[in-house]
Enzyme design. Sequence first.
Site, PDB file in Angstrom:
ATOM      1  CE1 TYR A 143      95.756 140.491 -78.475  1.00 57.86           C
ATOM      2  CE2 TYR A 143      97.397 138.954 -79.533  1.00 57.86           C
ATOM      3  CZ  TYR A 143      96.692 140.128 -78.943  1.00 57.86           C
ATOM      4  OH  TYR A 143      97.360 140.487 -79.709  1.00 57.86           O
ATOM      5  CG  MET A 145     100.904 135.063 -78.227  1.00 54.23           C
ATOM      6  SD  MET A 145     101.869 136.664 -79.814  1.00 54.23           S
ATOM      7  CE  MET A 145     102.186 135.600 -80.456  1.00 54.23           C
ATOM      8  CE  LYS A 147     106.441 135.503 -81.028  1.00 58.78           C
ATOM      9  NZ  LYS A 147     107.987 135.770 -80.957  1.00 58.78           N
ATOM     10  CD  GLN A 183     103.877 145.661 -73.698  1.00 61.55           C
ATOM     11  OE1 GLN A 183     103.530 146.161 -73.297  1.00 61.55           O
ATOM     12  NE2 GLN A 183     104.778 145.181 -74.136  1.00 61.55           N
TER      13      GLN A 183
END
Length: 247
Positions: A143, A145, A147, A183
Amino acid sequence: MSEAAQTLEGWYALHDFRAIDWQAWREADDDVRAHALDELSGFLREWAQTEENKQGSTAVYSIVGQKADFVFMHLRETLEELNDMETAFNKTLFAGFTKPAYSYVSVVELSNYMGGSGDPMENPEVVARLKPILPKASHICFYPMNKRREGSDNWYMLGMEERRAMMRSHGMIGRKYAGKVKQIITGSVGFDNWEWGVTLFADDPLQFKKLVYEMRFDEVSARYGDFGDFYVGNLLDESKFAAMLKL
Ligand code: 76R
């Protein structure tokens, strides 16, 4: 002005999500399908060879749900190599039976929030994380993203120390999943529509849910995280890919 985090960059990344045109695949002649499968196998082998030579890495997963049918996640030294691969694949017969579903361009990124001392590029562990061989875990989760930059919740207006403290807390949660979730954070400011791509690998897909859920309660995600669409899928190798395409 707040101090920008320093980042280290490694291999460039292309997440290439595609849908299969099942109707065209069904209507194609057997020999056309056989040729398309041969070509696909040839590419999978070529990419495995590149990985063997440590000149990049490729992960191949099916995608569950309607957003796509499969994804190629490619890591390569340069944007040109990524582009050449994408074009070469697009010229294949098999690619003609696929439709673009989504793509994401980014670069493997490490930031200095938790950085140690000395020249990081002299540290083999750091170099290995910047040019990672993608794990062959049973599942992938991707996904994009950002901030947040909204009113009083503006990550980019916070001082370095405040951000560092929050990233430390983030890292501590992440570490609890060591050995369960791997990750890879790729930065995409200037490259794509979001600021980062998050790619997670795990043998147990429930660990994605648990990790992402736990992070939602941590300030850096709770207050400052904005997320795009999630893609989750299952590892494909040559034979699983062929089985998926078998009519
Ligand atoms: O690199 C490191 O291990 C040091 C600590 C660390 C940093 C700097 C770290 C650890 N991350 C860092 C940076 Mn992360 N990460 C995410 C997500 O869903 C969500 O809420 C967020 C998506 C997950 C699941 C995740 C997992 N991380 C970042 C950045 C860049 C931020 C910046 O520069 O402002 C983003 C966008 C991001 C997002 N992170 C870890 C994890 C895990 C599992 C770890 C522990 C890794 C380990 O210890 O091996």
